[in-house]
Design a protein around this motif. Structure first.
Motif, mmCIF file in Angstrom:
data_model
loop_
_atom_site.group_PDB
_atom_site.id
_atom_site.type_symbol
_atom_site.label_atom_id
_atom_site.label_comp_id
_atom_site.label_asym_id
_atom_site.label_seq_id
_atom_site.Cartn_x
_atom_site.Cartn_y
_atom_site.Cartn_z
ATOM 1 N N GLU A 1 46.658 -20.082 -31.956
ATOM 2 C CA GLU A 1 45.401 -20.754 -31.620
ATOM 3 C C GLU A 1 44.520 -19.869 -30.744
ATOM 4 O O GLU A 1 43.299 -19.799 -30.937
ATOM 5 N N LYS B 1 39.203 -14.360 -32.320
ATOM 6 C CA LYS B 1 38.575 -13.825 -33.527
ATOM 7 C C LYS B 1 37.187 -14.416 -33.726
ATOM 8 O O LYS B 1 36.260 -13.721 -34.133
ATOM 9 N N LYS B 2 37.014 -15.712 -33.413
ATOM 10 C CA LYS B 2 35.704 -16.362 -33.566
ATOM 11 C C LYS B 2 34.688 -15.772 -32.597
ATOM 12 O O LYS B 2 33.513 -15.658 -32.921
ATOM 13 N N THR B 3 35.134 -15.383 -31.387
ATOM 14 C CA THR B 3 34.194 -14.872 -30.391
ATOM 15 C C THR B 3 33.777 -13.427 -30.688
ATOM 16 O O THR B 3 32.795 -12.951 -30.146
ATOM 17 N N GLN B 4 34.500 -12.752 -31.575
ATOM 18 C CA GLN B 4 34.166 -11.358 -31.896
ATOM 19 C C GLN B 4 33.240 -11.231 -33.075
ATOM 20 O O GLN B 4 32.871 -10.130 -33.452
ATOM 21 N N LYS B 5 32.850 -12.337 -33.685
ATOM 22 C CA LYS B 5 31.955 -12.276 -34.853
ATOM 23 C C LYS B 5 30.532 -12.028 -34.446
ATOM 24 O O LYS B 5 30.063 -12.201 -33.432
ATOM 25 N N ASN C 1 43.032 -17.157 -32.969
ATOM 26 C CA ASN C 1 41.933 -17.674 -33.785
ATOM 27 C C ASN C 1 40.666 -17.848 -32.957
ATOM 28 O O ASN C 1 39.560 -17.555 -33.421
ATOM 29 N N THR C 2 40.802 -18.306 -31.737
ATOM 30 C CA THR C 2 39.651 -18.460 -30.840
ATOM 31 C C THR C 2 39.038 -17.095 -30.530
ATOM 32 O O THR C 2 37.813 -16.928 -30.568
#
Length: 108
Positions: A98, A104-108, A101-102
């Protein structure tokens, strides 16, 4: 004749522009002991000494202690991470997933 450990220590020390004296002092060992590690094939340091050198050289102890020359510090770090991961409880592995995944979302 040097060992893979000695070769790694010497290369990392030179890459970081550390003298033998500076590395020995930072790792809390004598210069002569560090010379032995870098140059003698029968040197057999304790894991405590390897860990102190690794900390100063900014690598994992596993990277220094592993005999294969092909490993990079990052490869050794990844292997050590996954060895630790394998020993975790399933619920802790889920928490890490988890978190990943969090992140990874902030690196977009």
């Amino acid at each position: 004749m040097a060992t893979p450990l000695g070769d790694k220590i010497r290369k990392l020390r030179r890459d970081r522009k550390l003298s033998m004296e500076a590395l020995a002092a930072a790792a809390e060992m004598s210069k002569s002991y560090l010379w032995e590690l870098e140059n003698n094939d029968d040197a057999n340091p304790t894991m405590d000494k390897v860990a102190r050198l690794a900390k100063v050289l900014d690598v994992t102890p596993e990277f220094l202690a592993h005999d294969e020359q092909a490993d990079t510090p990052q490869d050794a770090f990844d292997k050590a991470f996954f060895r630790n991961y394998k020993g975790l409880k399933p619920e802790t592995k889920q928490q890490l997933l988890e978190i990943l995944n969090t992140l990874k979302k902030t690196q977009k």
